[in-house]
Design an enzyme around this catalytic site. Sequence first.
Site, PDB file in Angstrom:
ATOM      1  N   CYS A 178      28.396  37.777  30.236  1.00  0.00           N
ATOM      2  CA  CYS A 178      28.591  39.228  30.350  1.00  0.00           C
ATOM      3  C   CYS A 178      29.598  39.629  31.438  1.00  0.00           C
ATOM      4  CB  CYS A 178      27.250  39.913  30.567  1.00  0.00           C
ATOM      5  SG  CYS A 178      26.204  39.090  31.763  1.00  0.00           S
TER       6      CYS A 178
ATOM      7  N   HIS B 107      27.085  46.130  34.695  1.00  0.00           N
ATOM      8  CA  HIS B 107      27.521  45.225  35.760  1.00  0.00           C
ATOM      9  C   HIS B 107      28.806  45.769  36.400  1.00  0.00           C
ATOM     10  CE1 HIS B 107      24.583  42.474  34.403  1.00  0.00           C
ATOM     11  NE2 HIS B 107      25.335  41.489  33.951  1.00  0.00           N
TER      12      HIS B 107
END
Length: 346
Positions: free
Chosen positions: A144, A257
């Site tokens: 990710c 994130h």
Amino acid sequence: MVKNSEIDLGNRNTLMTGKNIAIVGATGAVGKALLRVIERRQFPLKQLRLLASSRSVGTSLPFYGEMIPIEVLSKESFKGIDIAFFSAGGSISEKFVPDAVSSGAIVVDNSSVFRMDPRVPLVIPEINGDDIQLHNGIIANPNCSTAIALMALYPLHQEFGLLRVIASTYQAVSGIGARGIEELETQVQALAEQKSCKPEVFLHQIAFNVLPHIDSFFENGYTREEMKFQNESQRIMHLPSFKASVTCVRVPVYRAHSLAIHAEFKKTLSLAKAQEVLMAAPGIDLIDDPSKGIYPMPIKVEELDQCHVGRLRLDHTSSHALSFWVCGDQLLKGAALNAVQIAELL
Ligand code: A2P
């Protein structure tokens, strides 16, 4: 409620071209995000099979306004399936991906199990979509943080020639799955009521704390998660000389994130050209007016397909380096969106 999860969606899509899709790990954080992305992008579907563990039997998930029951994953789950999305962790992928492939399905796998296998393309469609053609039944979805960072790094690489990255990540709790969100919620609640909180999912308290530890440690002192950045980026960008030194940090953010990136290039940089490159790049928006308090933040990219890049500045210690900050919804570009984009290319 429909009788089984093989809902016929032919009336909503083109029946002749629709695919039979299975989602392994449908009840998880990425599995649920996959459902929303498939719906939102109107992926041409014929049938949808939702698979999870026996714990989820009797439950169902909403899709196009209907409730679709969960089925227990088994070796027989993939009969008639064209594309199987796997997002139930590495051990489930290891065990069941071969069954899916031998049943004739093409697997888009979200785990790290196949990412470094030279027979398995590791794909970000905006960067190396053509690699999909090389598949032998499995296509791997990247890590990710790596996916989010490369959305900014790859266009800069094409212009200036990327050499090396030094980065720190600020990774949301949902990166570990739905139980990461539950743990943060529980701890915040407990601490607000001045009760003690016991870490269960993370090694230490995550509420009001940051943990410089994601995944297991190698002998070189880096974690597995940290080394993925270099190893996966080399494959995706077709750049075996690329080097990255990364510190991965878990932060008490529910979703999305962030990364602070320092990138070194072969060519001398100009800020104006770097801005122009990022403004033209697909999948990323330049959000950058810091004196007005305008820069990317994780809460601003939740549920967005686009990643945001900002705090772009020339490194004052080098004419060949840039520093910037990038945020992306890791359940989308870092997982479900990228997986559906791969399926769209298929
Ligand atoms: P279940 O909800 O039935 O446990 P997350 O990454 O958010 O933690 O989600 C993990 C996903 O993987 C969930 O959908 C979970 O299903 C699924 N899963 C975990 N273990 C198994 C298993 N043994 N068989 C099938 N699915 C599993």
